[in-house]
Design an enzyme around this catalytic site. Structure first.
Site, PDB file in Angstrom:
ATOM      1  N   ARG A   1      -3.928  -5.400  -0.821  1.00 21.66           N
ATOM      2  CA  ARG A   1      -3.150  -4.345  -0.154  1.00 21.66           C
ATOM      3  C   ARG A   1      -3.897  -3.841   1.079  1.00 21.66           C
ATOM      4  NH1 ARG A   1      -3.947   0.976  -0.023  1.00 21.66           N
ATOM      5  NH2 ARG A   1      -5.583   0.814  -1.594  1.00 21.66           N
ATOM      6  N   ARG A   2      -5.179  -3.556   0.907  1.00 21.14           N
ATOM      7  CA  ARG A   2      -5.973  -3.075   2.051  1.00 21.14           C
ATOM      8  C   ARG A   2      -6.166  -4.175   3.086  1.00 21.14           C
ATOM      9  NH1 ARG A   2     -10.109  -0.199  -2.091  1.00 21.14           N
ATOM     10  NH2 ARG A   2      -9.110   1.857  -2.216  1.00 21.14           N
TER      11      ARG A   2
ATOM     12  N   CYS B   1      -0.695  -4.856  -9.915  1.00 19.29           N
ATOM     13  CA  CYS B   1      -1.363  -3.817  -9.127  1.00 19.29           C
ATOM     14  C   CYS B   1      -2.402  -4.394  -8.174  1.00 19.29           C
ATOM     15  CB  CYS B   1      -1.996  -2.762 -10.044  1.00 19.29           C
ATOM     16  SG  CYS B   1      -3.063  -3.439 -11.319  1.00 19.29           S
TER      17      CYS B   1
ATOM     18  N   LYS C   1      -4.254   4.034 -10.357  1.00 12.04           N
ATOM     19  CA  LYS C   1      -3.975   2.858  -9.524  1.00 12.04           C
ATOM     20  C   LYS C   1      -4.377   1.551 -10.208  1.00 12.04           C
ATOM     21  CE  LYS C   1      -8.220   3.041  -6.693  1.00 12.04           C
ATOM     22  NZ  LYS C   1      -8.756   1.686  -6.926  1.00 12.04           N
ATOM     23  N   ASP C   2      -5.185   1.625 -11.277  1.00 13.68           N
ATOM     24  CA  ASP C   2      -5.548   0.418 -12.026  1.00 13.68           C
ATOM     25  C   ASP C   2      -4.531   0.057 -13.098  1.00 13.68           C
ATOM     26  OD1 ASP C   2      -7.926   0.084 -10.619  1.00 13.68           O
ATOM     27  OD2 ASP C   2      -9.111   1.246 -12.052  1.00 13.68           O
TER      28      ASP C   2
ATOM     29  N   ARG D   1     -17.211  -6.754  -4.223  1.00 14.54           N
ATOM     30  CA  ARG D   1     -16.991  -6.312  -5.598  1.00 14.54           C
ATOM     31  C   ARG D   1     -18.156  -5.442  -6.042  1.00 14.54           C
ATOM     32  NH1 ARG D   1     -14.085  -8.923  -9.235  1.00 14.54           N
ATOM     33  NH2 ARG D   1     -14.397  -6.950 -10.335  1.00 14.54           N
ATOM     34  N   GLY D   2     -17.998  -4.878  -7.242  1.00 11.60           N
ATOM     35  CA  GLY D   2     -19.039  -4.014  -7.783  1.00 11.60           C
ATOM     36  C   GLY D   2     -18.613  -2.563  -7.742  1.00 11.60           C
TER      37      GLY D   2
ATOM     38  N   THR E   1     -22.883  -0.109  -5.587  1.00  9.70           N
ATOM     39  CA  THR E   1     -23.160  -1.486  -5.172  1.00  9.70           C
ATOM     40  C   THR E   1     -22.503  -1.786  -3.830  1.00  9.70           C
ATOM     41  OG1 THR E   1     -23.299  -2.211  -7.467  1.00  9.70           O
ATOM     42  CG2 THR E   1     -22.882  -3.918  -5.821  1.00  9.70           C
ATOM     43  N   ARG E   2     -21.259  -1.370  -3.675  1.00  9.58           N
ATOM     44  CA  ARG E   2     -20.555  -1.642  -2.416  1.00  9.58           C
ATOM     45  C   ARG E   2     -21.212  -0.915  -1.244  1.00  9.58           C
ATOM     46  NH1 ARG E   2     -14.209  -1.112  -4.085  1.00  9.58           N
ATOM     47  NH2 ARG E   2     -14.792  -0.740  -6.253  1.00  9.58           N
TER      48      ARG E   2
ATOM     49  N   THR F   1     -13.418  -5.486   1.418  1.00 10.59           N
ATOM     50  CA  THR F   1     -12.502  -4.932   0.431  1.00 10.59           C
ATOM     51  C   THR F   1     -12.002  -6.074  -0.437  1.00 10.59           C
ATOM     52  OG1 THR F   1     -10.425  -3.790  -0.015  1.00 10.59           O
ATOM     53  CG2 THR F   1     -10.511  -5.087   1.999  1.00 10.59           C
TER      54      THR F   1
ATOM     55  N   SER G   1      -9.232  -5.657  -2.192  1.00 12.41           N
ATOM     56  CA  SER G   1      -7.824  -5.314  -2.374  1.00 12.41           C
ATOM     57  C   SER G   1      -6.964  -6.057  -1.358  1.00 12.41           C
ATOM     58  CB  SER G   1      -7.642  -3.795  -2.197  1.00 12.41           C
ATOM     59  OG  SER G   1      -6.308  -3.473  -1.900  1.00 12.41           O
TER      60      SER G   1
END
Length: 309
Positions: free
Chosen positions: A130-131, A241, A82-83, A148-149, A153-154, A126, A128
């Protein structure tokens, strides 16, 4: 004797995924070969204070690793599919696409609430788009802010109370052995996955035929077919992406069924469609054409203008 250097990002998840691929290949290496990991810091790992979409999301987690491949410093690289941007540098190829883990996204909430049970105005983390778009399309009352992270971390930020919930890929959760932390697996109808989510891309140099032959031992043709449909769809939108684009394909008999989505980050506009075809790339092209007819190009141009501004 051949020392095979395997490039990976340095996060715990990336290292775990890379080791998983190396373990799959270990019994298939020619006599005298051995493998070692090389951890590479990418731009996406360095820039943690702004959202990915603000810093040109395309290739943020792969560019430095691809350059190491092209330079011959490493022999293969393991990426989260996905990256991967829609385009690939000349001279590189996918030596293998691994069997797909759970492609869904999942919700981790601090107090055990599902997406429907989160209180009004709850803060969900998030980075993203998309999310974000799909969360706000389903629950416009939520607040969505970047987190981020790496996964650790998240999760720490969630448990410290910085967020009421966060959304992560189920595949990463599974590979980390974190299933007990999941509050809810989000259904495809609510949260269509990212293109390639759940699969790993093993990249190598096109000219390295010896390596390509070995990598076939980790290749899953069924996953490759569905991912090709998704990536063809993504490629039609310039391969971004980190734009609010989703695509997920499954094999249905001899055909590939592909569902796709292009949305505004606010969730105010969501364009959806589906196509099926025996040729996975054709399914991707047909679905892209369908959403472009519905106004996807104009919608994404508006999104990009907002990000650049």
């Amino acid at each position: 004797m051949r020392r095979v250097v395997v490039g990976t990002r340095r996060s715990e998840l990336a290292v775990t995924q890379t080791q998983w691929v190396m373990d799959r290949l270990a019994d298939h290496l020619p006599a005298g070969w051995d493998m070692r990991q090389e951890k590479i810091v990418t731009k996406g790992d360095q820039i943690l204070h702004v959202t990915l979409s603000k810093v040109g999301g395309k290739g943020l987690f792969v560019k430095e690793i691809e350059q190491a491949l092209l330079d011959g410093r490493i022999d293969l690289a393991v990426h989260s599919m996905k990256d991967m941007p829609g385009d690939m540098p000349d001279g590189l190829c996918f030596g293998a696409v691994t069997s797909r883990e759970d492609p869904r996204d999942c919700l981790l909430s601090r107090n055990g609430e599902t997406l429907d049970e989160l209180p009004e105005n709850a803060l969900v983390g998030t980075s993203s788009l998309r999310r974000q778009a799909q969360l706000l399309a389903y629950r416009p009352d939520l607040r969505v802010e970047p987190v981020r992270g790496n996964l650790n971390t998240r999760y720490r930020k969630l448990m410290e109370g910085q967020f009421d919930a966060i959304v992560l890929a189920a595949a990463g959760i599974s590979r980390m052995g974190w299933e007990e932390k999941v509050t809810q697996y989000l259904p495809e109808e609510v949260m269509l996955p990212a293109v390639g989510q759940g699969a790993l891309a093993v990249q190598c140099r096109e000219e390295d035929e010896e390596m390509r032959e070995v990598l076939q031992k980790a290749h899953d043709p069924a996953t490759d077919r569905t991912v090709r449909a998704e990536r063809t769809f993504l490629h039609a939108f310039e391969g971004g992406c980190h734009l609010p684009i989703a695509g997920y394909a499954v094999q249905k008999g001899e055909e590939v069924l592909l569902r796709g989505l292009v949305a505004h980050p606010s969730g105010s506009r969501v364009l959806k469609g589906e196509q099926r075809h025996k040729d996975p790339e054709e399914a991707g092209r047909l679905l892209a054409a369908e959403l472009l007819d519905k106004g996807a190009r104009e919608l994404l141009a508006e999104v990009k203008e907002g990000l650049d501004g």
